[in-house]
Motif scaffolding. Structure first.
Motif: not given
Length: 280
Positions: A62-76
């Motif tokens: 996944i790459k941040a689309p233009r105009g978006f900033s990507l934030q990633i979090q994790y869970e089981y």
């Protein structure tokens, strides 16, 4: 005449003051307008974006689309494979209005897969205690009684997978429980009045097997007490015969099926499900 000239002079001063104030207000407004025109956000700097759908995609692709900033979090997750996106915020397809230079924050939750645990060492433990311990860590416990001359009756003599093996939540673990040698003919003991766990232990020690466990919520006997059995006591049966027992109290299961030694469920409208650890 002097009085008239004084009034005119005062009126002239007031007029000058009012004119000055008006000029200052006009100048201030013009300054604010000029500053806003040069430095304020312009209509063409605002854009409306459609939130993309990244649910189910591999996080490393996944790459941040233009105009978006990507934030990633994790869970089981028990349902989503490791490394795939479980959900996102904002929702896919929704519209977001933003300044071009700022962008929209897109938060995605990535699966770590099923939570894993190490199997504890249960060898030599009473089978009920071992089953409870394994169940508490999320294992699907199956118990199989086998004859073993070296092991104490009712204790765990083998575990598959073995201790310290990592397993996922809900994974099956089989424990083998020592029981008495099957005899050609066994006199059925009287289980009525015993606690359910004691009756199960006696079954193993006599080379018999547990059949259906039926619960009677209307019985006046203390909860967990055996109030009936089939075949009856003092009868002679073949070794390994299944003995059905009736126990006082509410059933611990969620439905009305019963467990037999093979682990297969049989439907009985008046026989609630036996305890999760009674697979034999």
């Amino acid at each position: 005449m002097k009085k008239t000239k004084g009034n005119c002079k005062k009126n002239g001063i007031k007029g000058l003051i009012i004119a000055a104030v008006c000029c200052l207000l006009v100048a201030f407004s013009a300054g604010v307008f000029v500053l806003w025109s040069f430095f304020g956000p312009k209509p063409q700097d605002t854009v409306t974006l459609t939130v993309p759908n990244v649910v189910g995609k591999a996080a490393d692709q996944i790459k941040a689309p233009r105009g978006f900033s990507l934030q990633i979090q994790y869970e089981y997750s028990d349902n989503v494979d490791r490394g795939l996106v479980i959900c996102q915020k904002p929702l896919p397809g929704s519209k977001r209005k933003t300044l071009i230079n700022e962008g929209v924050e897109l938060t995605v939750t990535v699966s770590l897969g099923k939570k894993t645990s190490k199997i504890p060492d249960v060898l030599g433990m009473p089978y009920v205690s071992a089953a409870i311990k394994l169940r508490q860590m999320g294992a699907d416990v199956v118990m199989i009684p086998i004859f073993d001359g070296a092991g104490d009756i009712g204790t765990v003599i083998s575990c598959v997978p073995p201790a310290n093996t990592k397993i996922e939540q809900g994974q099956r673990v089989v424990i083998y429980v020592a029981k008495a040698r099957v005899q050609a003919s066994v006199c059925v003991p009287d289980f009525v009045g015993m606690q359910k766990e004691q009756a199960c232990f006696e079954l193993l020690s006599r080379g018999l097997s547990l059949g259906q466990v039926i619960y009677d919520a209307e019985s006046d006997a203390p909860a967990g007490t055996v109030i009936g059995q089939s075949p009856a006591s003092d009868m002679y049966v073949r070794g390994g015969t299944h003995i059905d027992i009736t126990v006082s109290g509410e059933a611990p299961g969620d439905d009305e099926s019963t467990e037999t030694e093979s682990g297969q469920q049989s439907k009985d409208d008046e026989s609630p499900k036996s305890p999760w650890w009674h697979f034999w």
